[in-house]
Design an enzyme around this catalytic site. Structure first.
Site, mmCIF file in Angstrom:
data_model
loop_
_atom_site.group_PDB
_atom_site.id
_atom_site.type_symbol
_atom_site.label_atom_id
_atom_site.label_comp_id
_atom_site.label_asym_id
_atom_site.label_seq_id
_atom_site.Cartn_x
_atom_site.Cartn_y
_atom_site.Cartn_z
ATOM 1 N N SER A 13 0.704 -1.116 -0.099
ATOM 2 C CA SER A 13 -0.292 0.047 -0.083
ATOM 3 C C SER A 13 0.900 1.460 -0.124
ATOM 4 C CB SER A 13 -1.010 -0.016 1.106
ATOM 5 O OG SER A 13 -1.919 0.838 1.143
ATOM 6 N N ASP A 40 -5.981 2.395 -3.383
ATOM 7 C CA ASP A 40 -7.330 2.020 -2.447
ATOM 8 C C ASP A 40 -7.616 3.058 -1.497
ATOM 9 O OD1 ASP A 40 -5.219 1.612 -0.691
ATOM 10 O OD2 ASP A 40 -5.968 -0.344 0.087
#
Length: 592
Positions: free
Chosen positions: A147, A305
């Site tokens: 991430s 995301d």
């Protein structure tokens, strides 16, 4: 177990020559300190899967750990999911160092067990994996990504057959299965596509995903309107290829990309931490927006995301919206669309993590829909949404303050692409009415109350000291108020009106008599939430330990009708928290 045994076992099992040499060199030079860091404890598999630094060793991310983790997941899947072999696994990866290799290595493990593999080709954003798990009815999914972590990290993120990140008991079950399958049965990731069990659904899944996201857009808004100019940064991640397609399909004029950050780059050369939340992370994007004369900056984190945004004010300066502000904006926008549909409001639910703003809760009380909070993380938000769906509710939105936003029922996870589109839609609609996003937010404050957050943390490297600090909070003072037990009953001259302790072994909820049992699941780390109030201001203060960092985090929000009064209270609460509750000086806690 001796360090030498741990080293010998690593050298016996590791199939990768580079990391084997790395450990051998550390042993030959007797670099004991470094070996202790890397070899003494095994990297822990939890509800986020794995995430850590890419190096040799049991405590790091590397080929051997990927193989062992994949073997354990594979064994657990075969034992617990019907038709797992034919339903298969979806595997995707981002652009980080080793991501593509580890995706193939994971695929090789599952193929060796005669399990069907849907291997997404090329770089994908994280939401495409849970989307594909649901569309393909796969037994589980894995995304290789870290991430927004620093460049030296990578991770192994697991989705269950319900297309949501895993929660208990699966996390502990998989962790045990990994320990039961440590002997590597594959050595490398060969040409996995050569296997008849390996499928490439990438094009089909992308088309389906783009169709889904396009359904959120309203191109009619852009007819005969002067288009808004947006600048977008991908933070050296994977979002640009997806977002540019989404903008085109939705009828938006192309955004201005931040060229220095547009192309996926695993070294993240322009940012120390590739997280849009970090101070200074949007500097390149804002500079680009000033040069381009853009009204808004849009941003996704590297695996796309998460989402953030900034707006140009009348003085030309840009203000970045917080995750909670974006959450309130999105909730109101989704609510307006839901009302237009004519569906009954008593069947509408929105979900947020318990450390997020209570503004959506205030909105729900005023408007007549249901608000539900849950523990931090989209593993809980997604599963809570599924539970509510099964109970007959519709859950079109959920969020957490860490700039994660979930839209619709097809992806029960945060999606930076969907959030970017929804923000662009909202900004465009407001622009057509002669308004701005900030003006709209101000209107929400006038309607539902002014909410302001002040979140930060204390650094404490001593876990024993952390336990003592929380133990002291639970035995703070004698009290005449039975519901507060021995917890503090005031802070900064505000009276504590409720206490919820969500820590395993200390579960307590003063708002739930006569049992006082918490309504939410308990956390393995310390977590206590206080609500306190004065005549004019109400605060919510949540204090919790971090599962990945040596920090005591706090999430503070004030609410009232007067912004100046709310803004004045928050620093006083932080000062009282630091000096009286945390005893920061006495306990050598640093505070940014």
């Amino acid at each position: 177990m001796s360090l030498e045994h741990l080293v010998r076992e690593w050298l016996r099992l590791d199939p990768n020559e580079k990391t084997r040499r790395e450990v051998q060199m550390l042993w030959d030079t007797q670099n004991i300190d470094e070996l202790e860091k890397r070899m003494r404890t095994r990297i822990e598999f939890g509800t986020a899967g794995l995430r850590g630094k890419m190096e040799a060793g049991w405590a790091r991310m590397n080929n051997l750990i990927i193989i062992q983790t994949s073997q354990g997941l594979c064994a657990y899947l075969l034992k617990n999911v019907a038709d797992a072999r034919s339903r298969g696994i979806v595997i995707g990866h981002d652009h980080r160092h080793n991501s593509a290799d580890w995706a193939r290595l994971t695929a090789a493990v599952f193929l060796s067990n005669k399990i069907k593999v849907f291997l997404l080709r090329g770089l994908v954003h994280t939401p495409l994996v849970p989307f594909s798990v649901k569309r393909l009815n796969a037994a589980c999914g894995v995304m290789i990504t870290a991430s927004h972590n620093p460049k030296d990290d990578n991770g192994f993120k697991v989705y269950w057959e319900n297309a949501v990140q895993i929660i208990g008991p699966h996390d502990t079950g998989i962790a045990q299965a990994i320990l039961d399958h440590l002997e590597p049965r594959v050595q490398h990731g060969p040409d996995v596509y050569a296997s008849s069990l390996c499928c490439d659904p990438t094009d089909e899944m992308k088309v389906s995903y783009f169709t889904l996201i396009h359904g959120m857009a309203n191109p009619r808004l852009r007819v005969d309107l002067t288009p808004i100019k947006f600048v977008n940064t991908s933070m050296h991640g994977v979002s640009d290829a997806f977002l540019s397609e989404v903008f085109e399909r939705a009828g938006f004029k192309p955004y201005v990309a931040v060229e220095e950050q547009k192309v996926p780059d695993p070294n993240f050369p322009t940012v120390r931490f590739p997280n849009p939340e970090e101070k200074g992370a949007l500097e390149c994007a804002i500079s680009t927006a000033i040069r381009a004369g853009a009204e808004y900056v849009l941003a996704q984190d590297p695996d796309s995301d998460r989402f953030s945004a900034a707006e140009r004010a009348s003085d030309g300066r840009f203000t970045t919206f917080t995750g909670d502000q974006l959450g309130a904006l999105f909730a109101s926008y989704v609510l307006a669309r839901y009302k237009e549909s004519g569906k009954p409001l008593d069947k509408l639910v929105m979900v947020a993590s318990t450390v997020s703003s209570k503004m959506v809760e205030a909105m729900a009380l005023r408007e007549g829909f249901k608000f539900v909070d849950c523990l931090t993380g989209f593993k809980f938000i997604g599963n809570t949404a599924l539970d509510l769906e099964r109970a007959g509710y519709e859950v079109p939105f959920g969020y957490e303050e860490a700039i994660g936003f979930m839209f619709g029922s097809e992806i029960r996870d945060k999606d930076g692409i969907a959030a970017t589109l929804m923000f662009a839609e909202m900004a465009t609609e407001l622009h057509s009415q002669g308004s701005t996003v900030q003006s709209y937010l101000n209107g929400l404050h006038e309607k539902y109350g002014y909410f302001e957050t002040k979140n930060s943390y204390f650094v404490c490297l001593d876990t024993v000291k952390i336990d003592k600090i929380f133990g002291r909070l639970r035995n703070f003072e004698e009290t005449l108020y039975p519901f507060t037990k021995r917890y503090p009953h005031s802070i900064a001259q505000l009276t504590v009106v409720s206490i919820i302790d969500l820590t395993v072994g200390h579960g307590y909820d003063s708002t739930n008599p006569p049992t006082y049992a918490p309504r939410l699941p308990l956390s393995s780390g310390h977590m206590i939430q206080f609500r306190a109030k004065s005549a004019d201001v109400t605060i919510v203060l949540t204090i919790r330990t971090s599962g990945t960092e040596p920090k005591i985090k706090y999430y503070l929000e004030g609410c009232g009708s007067d912004p100046e009064q709310v803004s004045a209270v928050l620093p006083r609460v932080v000062e009282h928290l630091a000096s009286e509750w945390m005893k920061a000086s006495e306990n050598d806690l640093s505070h940014p």
